[in-house]
Write an enzyme that holds these catalytic residues in place. Structure first.
Site, PDB file in Angstrom:
ATOM      1  N   HIS A 190      -1.880   1.289  -4.385  1.00 22.35           N
ATOM      2  CA  HIS A 190      -2.257   2.710  -4.357  1.00 22.35           C
ATOM      3  C   HIS A 190      -1.354   3.574  -5.220  1.00 22.35           C
ATOM      4  O   HIS A 190      -1.278   4.790  -4.995  1.00 22.35           O
ATOM      5  CB  HIS A 190      -2.255   3.224  -2.915  1.00 22.35           C
ATOM      6  N   GLN A 193       0.819  -1.210   0.000  1.00 21.30           N
ATOM      7  CA  GLN A 193       0.000   0.000   0.000  1.00 21.30           C
ATOM      8  C   GLN A 193       0.852   1.259   0.000  1.00 21.30           C
ATOM      9  O   GLN A 193       0.309   2.365   0.019  1.00 21.30           O
ATOM     10  CB  GLN A 193      -0.913   0.003   1.234  1.00 21.30           C
TER      11      GLN A 193
END
Length: 564
Positions: free
Chosen positions: A175, A144
């Site tokens: 992300h 992430q």
């Protein structure tokens, strides 16, 4: 007895173990339970073949990049640094492009992150992930983080953008990252240039400007507009451009059923990541030998989605786990394993280690071989190899033994013994081929006199062999049947048996003859004119009593009608 039914045991109940390295550091030592749990976790990292890692911002804290939700994280520090009202989470929302003020603050924050990423160095945990990938035991790293520290390591390289149909790299950026920028119109991806984001206005795309100039100037057509550049980082409440590829690669990993799932450095607040972790943990725990672990300085999430989801909850820093795992560095050449375990300075400890791992094989010495006077181990081995290896047929290696030969070359092969022939029945009595008077006299003498004792000469004489063919050979009967005369008023006369050699009738006696050989009693019994068959009788007194002759003295009860 009936076969026992196999008891099929139900699924083993999974429990959750806890390991707190912070408490161990405070207590200055491991207890038995903590040591056992740490050994289990280290064994998983060293031995499992298919490992999936879901990493968050916590693994980059020691590199100088703050996380998001801790007390010193970006959500707490951004309001003070950039004069944002409320939480710093608003700067990671797609609504920052609605106002020039928030857009300018967002651009400034991204430039600060790029400066921190350029000065950051990979941590111990990053190198451990790279080692797992270099050894081929890392199935996937779902990160992430947007700092790209992990993706910059060669074993953890990724592709931007991701191919929806594969093949997929080891690292999947959920992300995005701060190292690329993308055009909002044409989708062109280029390395991010911080100097372009120095104001509230997003920079124009050079590709779009070139195409628009050609279209309007040389083509005489109207303009389609020029796109704006922005960091290729997924914000809250916006579409992920790699959503399809991430869904495909996660489905493939679920079908592969990983051996271990490690969730480290994340609070699992993002719904998509939460679902991915839950499904991976369920697939892994349903597999025999599967292992799931939560590693973070904070406690595990108490949401219902993660109930009975972890095999081990570890409260520790990610670098501490990498320190205990002690995986070899991916960027260092492979050296001797003993040199890694022991220092070259400690020669005595090194010799003990080598002596513990050394094994010796001693082969048996032949009894005829004289003992060698040499005392060196090499000479002993040579003597044994010359004298005993060929006869013993042993090999001094832990490999599979060859197929043994049926006989040794220096021994003569023994001839196979002949199968013994089985004899059936007793030795038949000699056939009465001579005159009738001589046969009658012999029978009378044998009846009157006692049975003669066996002598040594008779016992020493070899018995006549009775083979299977002789025992079952058909014998021609030599008796003559005499028909009976019918009497009108009385019962039929008893059956008469006549000797085939002398022609004299044998006196009948109601005694069945069982076990008499064919040579002793040669006769054919015919009952003519009788209403029912009668018991055959013969003069047993004139026949030599043998152990096979049974002569009952009375009629059995209930057999009077059958026995005449």
């Amino acid at each position: 007895p009936p076969a026992k039914r196999r008891r099929i045991a139900g699924p083993k109940e999974r429990t959750t173990e806890y390991l707190d390295l912070e408490r161990v550091r405070r207590d200055h030592g491991f207890d038995e339970r903590s040591q056992r749990n740490l050994d289990r976790l280290v064994g998983v990292l060293r031995k499992q073949k298919k490992v999936v890692i879901i990493a968050g911002a916590g693994i980059s804290v020691s590199a100088g990049i703050p996380d998001f939700r801790s007390k010193e994280g970006l959500f707490a520090s951004l309001p003070k640094d950039h004069k944002v009202k409320g939480s710093g989470k608003h700067l990671f929302d797609a609504s920052v492009y609605k106002h020039d003020s928030t857009t300018e603050k967002f651009h400034k924050m991204v430039c600060d992150l790029v400066g921190m990423v350029k000065s950051a160095e990979p941590t111990l945990f990053h190198h451990m992930l790279a080692s797992l990938a270099a050894e081929g035991r890392l199935t996937r790293l779902y990160t992430q983080n947007v700092d790209c520290i992990d993706a910059n390591l060669p074993p953890l390289a990724t592709n931007v953008p991701l191919n929806p149909k594969g093949p997929w790299p080891k690292t999947i950026q959920l992300h995005g990252s701060v190292e690329q920028m993308v055009c909002s119109k044409c989708g062109t991806i280029r390395p991010l240039a911080p100097e372009l984001f120095d104001s509230h206005e997003p920079p124009l795309c050079d590709e779009c400007k070139t195409l628009d100039a050609v279209r309007t100037t040389y083509g005489g057509k109207r303009s389609h507009g020029i796109g704006r550049l922005r960091p290729r980082m997924v914000l809250y409440n916006e579409y992920n451009p790699d959503e399809e590829a991430i869904g495909n690669v996660s489905s493939a990993d679920l079908k592969g059923r990983p051996d271990a799932v490690i969730v480290v450095g994340t609070s699992l607040k993002i719904p998509g990541v939460r679902r991915l972790v839950r499904e991976l943990c369920q697939a892994t725990r349903s597999k025999r030998g599967g292992f799931t672990a939560w590693i973070n300085v904070d406690s595990e999430p108490q949401h219902n989605d993660f109930k009975d989801c972890w095999d081990m909850v570890v409260r520790a820093k990610a670098d501490d786990i990498a320190h205990f795992a002690q995986l070899p560095r991916w960027d260092e050449p492979a050296v001797d394993g003993n040199a890694i375990l022991l220092s070259e300075e400690d020669e005595e400890l090194r010799e003990q280690w080598l002596r513990r791992n050394r094994f010796e094989v001693q082969l048996g010495r032949s009894s005829q071989e004289p003992q060698s006077s040499s005392s060196s181990p090499q000479s002993k081995i040579e003597v044994v190899l010359k004298s005993g290896v060929d006869k013993v047929q042993g090999i001094p290696t832990p490999t599979a033994s060859p197929r043994m030969r049926p006989s040794l070359p220096d021994q003569k092969q023994q001839p196979r013994g002949k199968q013994s022939k089985l004899s059936f029945g007793r030795k038949p009595l000699p056939d009465s081929s001579g005159g009738g008077d001589a046969t009658t006299k012999k029978r009378k003498k044998s009846t009157a006199s006692k049975p003669a004792k066996r002598t040594k000469t008779a016992a020493a004489a070899p018995p006549q062999k009775n083979t299977v063919t002789k025992a079952f050979r058909s014998v021609k009967m030599g008796a003559v049947a005499i028909p009976l005369e019918e009497k009108p008023n009385g019962p039929a006369d008893p059956i008469k048996i006549e000797d085939s050699t002398s022609g004299k009738p044998i006196s009948s006696r109601s005694s069945p003859c069982i076990g008499v050989s064919t040579a002793t009693c040669k006769g054919s019994i015919v009952a003519a004119g009788s209403e029912r068959p009668t018991t055959p009788t013969h003069n047993c007194a004139s026949i030599e009593d043998t152990e096979n002759t049974i002569s009952p003295t009375s009629k059995p009860r209930g057999m009077e009608r059958l026995v005449d």
